[in-house]
Write a protein that holds these residues in place. Structure first.
Motif, short mmCIF file in Angstrom:
data_model
loop_
_atom_site.label_atom_id
_atom_site.label_comp_id
_atom_site.label_asym_id
_atom_site.label_seq_id
_atom_site.Cartn_x
_atom_site.Cartn_y
_atom_site.Cartn_z
N MET A 65 -12.38 5.78 11.62
CA MET A 65 -11.25 5.55 12.49
C MET A 65 -9.96 5.93 11.74
SD MET A 65 -10.28 2.01 14.26
CE MET A 65 -8.82 1.77 15.13
N TYR A 66 -9.12 6.66 12.43
CA TYR A 66 -7.85 7.08 11.84
C TYR A 66 -6.80 6.01 12.07
CZ TYR A 66 -9.75 11.80 11.46
OH TYR A 66 -10.51 12.90 11.12
N THR A 67 -5.96 5.78 11.05
CA THR A 67 -4.85 4.85 11.16
C THR A 67 -3.58 5.53 10.66
OG1 THR A 67 -5.27 3.92 8.96
CG2 THR A 67 -6.30 2.81 10.85
N LEU A 68 -2.45 5.13 11.23
CA LEU A 68 -1.14 5.60 10.81
C LEU A 68 -0.47 4.45 10.08
CD1 LEU A 68 1.12 7.80 10.96
CD2 LEU A 68 1.86 6.68 13.07
N GLU A 69 -0.07 4.69 8.82
CA GLU A 69 0.50 3.63 8.00
C GLU A 69 1.70 4.16 7.24
OE1 GLU A 69 -2.53 2.53 5.21
OE2 GLU A 69 -4.08 2.40 6.75
N LEU A 70 2.60 3.25 6.89
CA LEU A 70 3.67 3.62 5.98
C LEU A 70 3.05 4.04 4.65
CD1 LEU A 70 6.32 0.84 6.64
CD2 LEU A 70 6.72 3.31 6.80
N ALA A 71 3.54 5.13 4.10
CA ALA A 71 3.07 5.59 2.80
C ALA A 71 3.59 4.64 1.72
CB ALA A 71 3.54 7.01 2.54
N ARG A 72 2.84 4.55 0.63
CA ARG A 72 3.21 3.69 -0.49
C ARG A 72 3.49 4.56 -1.71
NH1 ARG A 72 -1.90 1.10 1.40
NH2 ARG A 72 -2.81 2.32 -0.27
N GLU A 73 4.15 3.98 -2.67
CA GLU A 73 4.45 4.70 -3.92
C GLU A 73 3.16 5.26 -4.54
OE1 GLU A 73 6.57 6.49 -6.87
OE2 GLU A 73 7.44 5.51 -5.11
N ALA A 74 2.08 4.52 -4.45
CA ALA A 74 0.80 4.97 -5.01
C ALA A 74 0.27 6.22 -4.31
CB ALA A 74 -0.23 3.84 -4.93
N ASP A 75 0.80 6.54 -3.14
CA ASP A 75 0.35 7.70 -2.36
C ASP A 75 1.12 8.98 -2.68
OD1 ASP A 75 -1.37 5.96 -0.92
OD2 ASP A 75 0.19 5.56 0.58
N VAL A 76 2.20 8.88 -3.44
CA VAL A 76 3.12 10.01 -3.63
C VAL A 76 2.39 11.25 -4.14
CG1 VAL A 76 5.08 10.89 -4.97
CG2 VAL A 76 5.20 8.63 -3.90
N GLY B 228 9.43 14.60 -4.58
CA GLY B 228 10.72 13.92 -4.48
C GLY B 228 11.07 13.61 -3.04
N THR B 229 10.76 14.55 -2.15
CA THR B 229 10.99 14.35 -0.72
C THR B 229 10.13 13.19 -0.22
OG1 THR B 229 11.25 16.75 -0.54
CG2 THR B 229 11.07 15.52 1.52
N VAL B 230 8.87 13.17 -0.66
CA VAL B 230 7.95 12.09 -0.26
C VAL B 230 8.48 10.75 -0.75
CG1 VAL B 230 5.62 11.14 -0.54
CG2 VAL B 230 5.93 13.60 -0.21
N ARG B 231 8.90 10.70 -2.01
CA ARG B 231 9.44 9.45 -2.57
C ARG B 231 10.64 8.95 -1.77
NH1 ARG B 231 8.12 11.08 -7.56
NH2 ARG B 231 6.52 9.66 -8.26
N GLU B 232 11.53 9.88 -1.42
CA GLU B 232 12.71 9.50 -0.63
C GLU B 232 12.30 8.99 0.76
OE1 GLU B 232 16.59 11.75 1.19
OE2 GLU B 232 15.91 12.36 -0.80
N ASP B 233 11.34 9.67 1.39
CA ASP B 233 10.83 9.21 2.69
C ASP B 233 10.28 7.79 2.57
OD1 ASP B 233 11.45 11.65 3.91
OD2 ASP B 233 9.37 12.38 3.85
N ILE B 234 9.51 7.54 1.52
CA ILE B 234 8.91 6.22 1.33
C ILE B 234 9.99 5.17 1.13
CG2 ILE B 234 7.51 4.82 -0.25
CD1 ILE B 234 5.72 7.34 -0.62
N GLN B 235 10.98 5.46 0.29
CA GLN B 235 12.07 4.52 0.04
C GLN B 235 12.83 4.19 1.32
OE1 GLN B 235 14.20 6.54 -3.06
NE2 GLN B 235 12.76 5.89 -4.65
N ASN B 236 12.94 5.17 2.21
CA ASN B 236 13.65 4.99 3.48
C ASN B 236 12.74 4.51 4.62
OD1 ASN B 236 16.25 5.75 2.54
ND2 ASN B 236 15.59 7.88 2.56
N ARG B 237 11.49 4.20 4.28
CA ARG B 237 10.49 3.72 5.24
C ARG B 237 10.29 4.73 6.38
NH1 ARG B 237 8.51 -1.09 4.60
NH2 ARG B 237 8.18 -1.53 6.81
N LYS B 238 10.27 6.02 6.01
CA LYS B 238 10.05 7.09 6.97
C LYS B 238 8.81 7.92 6.64
CE LYS B 238 14.99 7.41 7.82
NZ LYS B 238 16.18 8.24 7.87
#
Length: 166
Positions: free
Chosen positions: A1-12, A42-52
């Motif tokens: 089953m696929y889920t959509l979740e906020l990315a975490r720092e560990a996912d960068v 860096g883009t991913v990290r910024e997205d994560i920090q902004n909860r996007k």
């Protein structure tokens, strides 16, 4: 089953790899939308920090990375054409799929998950832009109920603008 979740720092790191796979896939398809410098970890990290920053997971594995921005996109204020939907809207940027998940119809699943998240957040409109040379994404958007609405200017270039009322 696929889920959509906020990315975490560990996912960068994995998300950065998926973006690199997406960049290579674009080149294999004969076009360049993403440069070597953008998007990156860096883009991913910024997205994560902004909860996007979001990931789509399947049995714990990250199948896709994308940015879902509920704050809108300033570049969308001026369009050569017209949006069919009103604000508020969500924007999808940087959608990339892991190589091992290609060919499984994941784009349809991704948009279904994104649309459900939008509805949960009281947003009834979704907007996306893509490079004119990215015919694959144009087809995916139209197949998933998006309408081409005109042209916007984003990051120094023309982009095809699409939207969908949810």
């Amino acid at each position: 089953m696929y889920t959509l979740e906020l990315a975490r720092e560990a996912d960068v790191q994995r998300c950065g790899e998926i973006l690199a796979e997406g960049r290579a896939f674009q080149r294999a398809q004969g076009f360049v939308q993403w440069t070597e410098d953008y998007p990156n970890t860096g883009t991913v990290r910024e997205d994560i920090q902004n909860r996007k920053g979001y990931v789509i997971r399947f049995d714990g594995a990250i199948a896709a990375y994308l940015c879902i921005d509920f704050d809108g996109e300033p570049a969308y204020r001026e369009i050569q054409g017209a949006w069919q939907t009103e604000e508020p809207y969500a924007v999808v940027h940087r959608m990339a799929f892991a190589d091992e998940f290609r060919g499984r119809g994941l784009t349809e699943t991704a948009f279904r998950l994104i649309e459900a998240l939008c509805r949960e957040n009281g947003v009834q409109s979704l907007r996306v832009d893509t490079d004119p040379s990215n015919q694959r994404m144009q087809h995916i958007l139209e197949k998933n109920g998006f309408s081409h609405r005109g042209t916007i200017f984003f990051q120094g270039g023309e982009r095809m603008a699409y939207d969908k009322a949810l």
